[in-house]
Design an enzyme around this catalytic site. Sequence first.
Site, mmCIF file in Angstrom:
data_model
loop_
_atom_site.group_PDB
_atom_site.id
_atom_site.type_symbol
_atom_site.label_atom_id
_atom_site.label_comp_id
_atom_site.label_asym_id
_atom_site.label_seq_id
_atom_site.Cartn_x
_atom_site.Cartn_y
_atom_site.Cartn_z
ATOM 1 N N THR A 186 0.844 -1.197 0.000
ATOM 2 C CA THR A 186 0.000 0.000 0.000
ATOM 3 C C THR A 186 0.874 1.240 0.000
ATOM 4 O O THR A 186 1.920 1.278 0.651
ATOM 5 C CB THR A 186 -0.952 0.037 1.215
ATOM 6 O OG1 THR A 186 -1.637 1.296 1.210
ATOM 7 C CG2 THR A 186 -0.229 -0.106 2.553
ATOM 8 N N LYS A 439 -6.346 10.569 -2.247
ATOM 9 C CA LYS A 439 -6.768 9.423 -3.053
ATOM 10 C C LYS A 439 -7.479 9.909 -4.300
ATOM 11 O O LYS A 439 -8.526 10.533 -4.229
ATOM 12 C CB LYS A 439 -7.681 8.509 -2.242
ATOM 13 C CG LYS A 439 -7.556 7.076 -2.692
ATOM 14 C CD LYS A 439 -8.250 6.141 -1.740
ATOM 15 C CE LYS A 439 -7.782 4.729 -1.949
ATOM 16 N NZ LYS A 439 -8.605 3.770 -1.235
HETATM 17 P P1 AMP Z 1 -6.538 1.332 0.499
HETATM 18 O O1 AMP Z 1 -5.664 0.713 1.509
HETATM 19 O O2 AMP Z 1 -5.802 1.829 -0.692
HETATM 20 O O3 AMP Z 1 -7.685 0.434 0.169
HETATM 21 O O4 AMP Z 1 -7.167 2.639 1.133
HETATM 22 C C1 AMP Z 1 -7.877 2.632 2.345
HETATM 23 C C2 AMP Z 1 -8.323 4.025 2.668
HETATM 24 O O5 AMP Z 1 -9.178 4.516 1.633
HETATM 25 C C3 AMP Z 1 -9.113 4.166 3.931
HETATM 26 O O6 AMP Z 1 -8.306 4.220 5.070
HETATM 27 C C4 AMP Z 1 -9.849 5.475 3.666
HETATM 28 O O7 AMP Z 1 -9.016 6.589 3.888
HETATM 29 C C5 AMP Z 1 -10.148 5.386 2.183
HETATM 30 N N1 AMP Z 1 -11.487 4.800 1.969
HETATM 31 C C6 AMP Z 1 -11.786 3.536 1.653
HETATM 32 N N2 AMP Z 1 -13.116 3.374 1.504
HETATM 33 C C7 AMP Z 1 -13.685 4.582 1.758
HETATM 34 C C8 AMP Z 1 -15.024 5.075 1.803
HETATM 35 N N3 AMP Z 1 -16.077 4.307 1.522
HETATM 36 N N4 AMP Z 1 -15.206 6.370 2.122
HETATM 37 C C9 AMP Z 1 -14.161 7.187 2.405
HETATM 38 N N5 AMP Z 1 -12.872 6.781 2.372
HETATM 39 C C10 AMP Z 1 -12.636 5.493 2.066
#
Ligand code: AMP
Length: 542
Positions: A186, A439
């Site tokens: 990640t 993101k």
């Molecule tokens: P990743 O490890 O790349 O899947 O990213 C995880 C992060 O994405 C989480 O800690 C959040 O900051 C963001 N994230 C994932 N799902 C959501 C969601 N439904 N709403 C807002 N942020 C999200």
Amino acid sequence: MLGLMQSHPLLISNLIEFAARHHGDGEIVSRRTEGDLHRYTWKDVAARSRQVANALDASGLAAGDRVGTLAWNGYRHLELYFGVSGSERVLHTINPRLLPEQIAWIVSHAEDRIVCFDTTFLPIIKGVHAHCPNVQQWIMLCDADKLPGDTGIPNLVSYEAWMGQQPSTYAWPVFDENTASSMCYTSGTTGNPKAALYSHRSTVLHAYAAALPDVMNLSARDAVLPVVPMFHVNAWGIPYSAALTGAKLVFPGGALDGKSVYELIEGEGVTMAAGVPTVWQMLLTHMQANQLKFSTLTRTVIGGSACPPAMIHAFQDNYNVEVLHAWGMTEMSPLGTLCTLKEKHRKLAPEEQMKLRLKQGRAICGVDMKIVGDDGQELAWDGATAGDLYVRGPWVVASYFKGEGGDPLKGGWFPTGDVATIDADGFMQITDRSKDVIKSGGEWISSIDIENIAMAHPAVAMAACVGMPHPKWDERPIVVVSLKPGAELTRDELLQFYEGKVAKWQTPDDVVFVDAIPLGATGKMLKTKIRQQLSDYKLPAA
Ligand code: AMP
């Protein structure tokens, strides 16, 4: 006193053998990089996964050795999911959207011995192979006659030549369920990418949980389209949950545009689809422009970034498709919460229901969560008090691969870097992010990297990178800059300075010049204050 039940380890090989035996004729449909549709069954997946396991034995890979993949969602990738992990090796899915240097770094850090890649990614492999001395074999996911000559890549073989002649019988080894099965790096943290290392136990438990009615509600009556890539946290675990339930799987390959995704949904009778908001935005735009409707899709899981209210409305009101808003992380395999209403909420007025649907949802049994204040004390579940969101559970990371970044836990809990409220019914809502990352379209951009590049420019005194809401990409980075006394610099000059230093999509969309960047007492940039100052700011039109 110990229980007296049989002690069979939870292993990924059990999932594929179950699917082959009980749903042998269940279909797997893949859009290939060649553009055509490939079809076969769960029985075929199992047979070819066993061939993969035999090929890995023949290549001399030991238990625990890593096999990298740089591939779209497709049937060969699925075979690697089961063949690599089932034979006690570790599947390492690599994100092809990273910079070549980052990919080379990750392949070396993981010590991949074999890397399998889709034809699309040949140019990346050409650029990185010389920097990956640990890789003994490069495997292109194609037929033997499609393998190009004179690539300059040593030990390059086609997937079909590598595994196609191997026997389709294999005695899957039985081992401790805590053995590593797959890994995913990640960039959602500061510093070098860090890998979550999943185990068979964490993966199988997550697969059961993801299939539950209040989660993805998967069954043998479903046709599931994971648009979320298999290089993003195992496509949210869908390949495993589909094997466990016997659902039909539909893979989009690299064609993620609205038209291709729509045609696949309609052509294959897809009932459930999963992905980040950006891909659904492209799908909805295509459907609106062409006045199209869905005939089989009943629900879509949307996560990875906050789902905009307009998207929930569009799916629900225009297409009668239920949006299941999900939240999770690479470090959580990834599912943490999913938003489904309880019986009592069904009596609420539509606008009240919508307020709930916008939340990231309720914890899935297996994930324990809490919100804490600055003093580390747990905060109330009142739907208003926001605090740092912490999680723990059997599919939550305990440590990163090779101990990178030190101990990530605080008192046994994993701090997510998200800030949230939780209401009395347990519905969690993300309100902010404490980690310094942005993101965009489901992919991370490190604010610190963007700031460091700006600050390397001789005219720049200080730079702060912040995310701005964007209708297509959810968020886009901009860089706020103060100049050294007497120095001159234009927006375009600074943006050009990023060329070759970060991927094009990571380059900020804009530069905002300020006299001074607000600082806190310890000299830290106050991003909250910067965001307040930019409350009227609008991103430039693309
Ligand atoms: P990743 O490890 O790349 O899947 O990213 C995880 C992060 O994405 C989480 O800690 C959040 O900051 C963001 N994230 C994932 N799902 C959501 C969601 N439904 N709403 C807002 N942020 C999200």
